[in-house]
Scaffold this active site. Structure first.
Site, mmCIF file in Angstrom:
data_model
loop_
_atom_site.group_PDB
_atom_site.id
_atom_site.type_symbol
_atom_site.label_atom_id
_atom_site.label_comp_id
_atom_site.label_asym_id
_atom_site.label_seq_id
_atom_site.Cartn_x
_atom_site.Cartn_y
_atom_site.Cartn_z
ATOM 1 N N CYS A 79 0.886 -1.191 -0.018
ATOM 2 C CA CYS A 79 -0.017 -0.100 -0.026
ATOM 3 C C CYS A 79 0.942 1.316 -0.076
ATOM 4 O O CYS A 79 2.052 1.172 -0.050
ATOM 5 C CB CYS A 79 -0.676 0.111 1.237
ATOM 6 S SG CYS A 79 -2.162 -1.437 1.436
ATOM 7 N N GLY A 94 -0.697 0.437 -4.821
ATOM 8 C CA GLY A 94 -1.884 0.122 -4.455
ATOM 9 C C GLY A 94 -2.919 0.543 -5.741
ATOM 10 O O GLY A 94 -3.288 1.755 -5.807
ATOM 11 N N ASN A 142 0.525 1.030 5.938
ATOM 12 C CA ASN A 142 1.222 0.120 4.908
ATOM 13 C C ASN A 142 1.547 -1.120 5.812
ATOM 14 O O ASN A 142 2.703 -0.629 6.492
ATOM 15 C CB ASN A 142 2.204 0.764 4.222
ATOM 16 C CG ASN A 142 2.890 0.020 3.459
ATOM 17 O OD1 ASN A 142 4.036 0.461 2.914
ATOM 18 N ND2 ASN A 142 2.564 -1.053 2.874
ATOM 19 N N GLY A 143 1.488 -2.190 5.567
ATOM 20 C CA GLY A 143 1.975 -3.398 5.991
ATOM 21 C C GLY A 143 1.207 -4.491 6.733
ATOM 22 O O GLY A 143 -0.186 -4.451 6.044
ATOM 23 N N TYR A 161 11.262 -5.160 -6.758
ATOM 24 C CA TYR A 161 9.816 -5.035 -7.638
ATOM 25 C C TYR A 161 8.988 -3.847 -7.047
ATOM 26 O O TYR A 161 8.673 -3.024 -7.808
ATOM 27 C CB TYR A 161 9.417 -6.214 -7.678
ATOM 28 C CG TYR A 161 8.043 -5.963 -8.291
ATOM 29 C CD1 TYR A 161 7.662 -5.653 -9.605
ATOM 30 C CD2 TYR A 161 6.741 -6.665 -7.599
ATOM 31 C CE1 TYR A 161 6.486 -5.610 -10.182
ATOM 32 C CE2 TYR A 161 5.473 -6.517 -8.046
ATOM 33 C CZ TYR A 161 5.433 -5.993 -9.496
ATOM 34 O OH TYR A 161 4.153 -5.947 -9.891
#
Length: 475
Positions: free
Chosen positions: A9, A37, A112-113, A254
């Site tokens: 995210c 996201g 985020n996570g 990536y």
């Protein structure tokens, strides 16, 4: 559509001493973070303690039309989020940021996570009377903070106490009526940086969002650090700081945008180094090196420079195939890659081709990409992967939650090569993937490659009852 991991995210926050168009700044920042996201997005604006928020499923320009941004209005603090569903069901209610209204005021949370103990905490909170409206870990964080807030003198003190209870990966941007707060988990699994634009203070998952706004990059938020911004300035709380932490190496491979700088190192340079290491580890006689757009391109350039084999443009990517593109029948699904990518015959026809990609997860898309090259006349295809084989689940924010999804758990390298139709296949070694970011200011988590995690993974994955109900409803 593609056989790729989901890109986490993205979070963003901005604090201005004066009322300004913080919603529009957040919109542009989320646009820059869209790669992290593409399922849902949201913005919350604080105008002198009054919170206005909008979120929905869709891409940033789809959700935030001109009228929506105007209704959000101006303010002096804003928080934004783009989301993929790594934890929690893929439904609109899980869109972020979350706006929490409690006895001590409003709180807005963007995360985020992925927490490793979210199910246990949720069960404990529910037994204490909490009523959850989403299936995401973020609401667990928000409710734990709310509980601590009742006994704490400030919101940052409540967050500090909450961090003793939550485990796993979290980069947070939190807004109260008067403050903007950023925090990273003690391992620093996910990126979070701070910037400055005049008197404005900004936080973002990646530095590319700061660049979009013309902001100056100040520094990364340290693993375990809490940074508080209010009208008295910027201050830091380092109770949970333990050192360099273990950053997710796949951010460099990536997830992150190549123009971002994370932990003091360029993502673009890291990917070129990965390609160069691949050329040293897996040399081959060939005529051209090509990359799979987009994250394979930098690694392909690195492979070409190190090997001396010419670099070429092997694929053209259709930029107009968005998230709404669906394939309702098997035949149309087979054509999905061909619609998204087209091989450049002039580059590969009658050539021995080195094909560079960042990973192979299930193998289905890799096989179709190889077929595109064969159909375009490639004489040989030698595939090189700029990461080691995925053989373990990730518990810290990606969507690898089971070995069942991983082709490397079912086949040897030679069997995978035969399955996807290449003449040879080589993966980057574990030793070299740890070195792709050179002098980065962090250690790395490589648990998905070797099963050794910086923190203890959950002993079992608990399926939340509410999430199961939602899943059944969506069938």
């Amino acid at each position: 559509m593609f056989d790729k991991l989901k890109e986490e995210c993205g979070v963003f926050g901005i604090y201005d001493k004066h009322t300004s168009d913080v919603a529009k700044s957040t919109y542009y920042a989320l646009y820059a973070l869209q790669h992290r996201g593409q399922e849902s997005c949201g913005i919350a604006v604080n105008d002198d303690g009054i919170i206005r928020a909008h979120k929905d499923s869709g891409l940033v320009p789809e959700v935030f039309t001109k009228d929506v941004l105007e209704k959000l209005g101006k303010g002096n603090i804003a928080v934004g989020h783009v989301r993929y569903s790594t934890a929690g069901n893929s439904n609109r209610s899980n869109a972020q940021p979350l706006v929490i209204r409690h006895i001590k005021g409003h709180m807005v949370v963007a995360h985020n996570g992925n927490l490793t103990n979210a199910a246990d905490l949720r069960e404990e909170l529910e037994n204490g009377g909490a009523i959850f409206h989403t299936t995401s870990d973020t609401e667990v964080i928000a409710y734990t903070m709310t509980r601590e807030r009742l006994q704490s003198g400030s919101i940052e003190e409540a967050l500090e106490k909450t961090m003793y209870q939550i485990k796993g990966a979290y980069s947070l941007v939190i807004m109260s009526p008067q403050k903007l707060i950023a925090a990273r988990d003690p391992q620093g699994f996910r990126p979070l940086c701070m910037g400055r634009l005049g008197e404005k203070i900004l936080f973002a998952s990646e530095s590319c969002a700061l660049d979009t706004l013309g902001a100056e990059f100040v520094r990364d938020v340290e693993p375990g650090e809490i940074v508080v911004v209010d009208d008295s300035g910027v201050r830091s709380i380092k109770t949970h700081c333990q050192g360099k932490g273990h950053f997710c190496v796949f951010e460099f491979v990536y997830f992150a945008r190549p123009d971002s700088v994370i932990e003091g190192f360029s993502v673009h340079d890291a990917r070129q180094r990965a390609g160069a290491f691949l050329a040293l580890e897996h040399p081959v006689e060939a005529d051209v090196v090509i990359g799979v757009p987009d994250s394979g391109l930098d690694a392909a350039l690195g492979y070409a420079k190190e090997s001396g084999i010419p670099y070429g443009v092997g694929f053209i990517k259709n930029r107009y195939v968005g998230r709404t593109f669906i394939q309702p029948t098997q035949g149309e699904r087979e054509n999905a890659v061909r619609i998204k990518l087209n091989a450049v015959s002039a580059t590969v026809k009658d050539k021995r081709v080195v094909l560079i990609d960042d990973s192979i997860v299930r193998g289905t898309t890799s096989a179709r990409i190889v077929k595109l090259l064969r159909d375009a006349g490639a004489k040989e295809v030698h595939m090189r992967i700029s990461s080691p084989p995925f053989v373990n689940p990730c518990y810290f924010g990606t969507d690898i939650d089971s070995k069942d999804k991983l082709i490397a758990c079912k086949m040897s390298v030679e069997e995978i090569a035969e399955h996807i139709g290449v003449d040879s296949l080589g993966y980057l070694s574990l030793d070299h993937v740890k070195k792709i970011a050179g002098n980065a200011k962090c250690d790395f988590c490589v648990g998905c490659f070797n099963g050794e995690y910086p923190v203890e993974p959950p002993k079992e994955i608990k399926k939340d009852k509410f999430e199961m109900k939602i899943s059944e409803t969506n069938k």
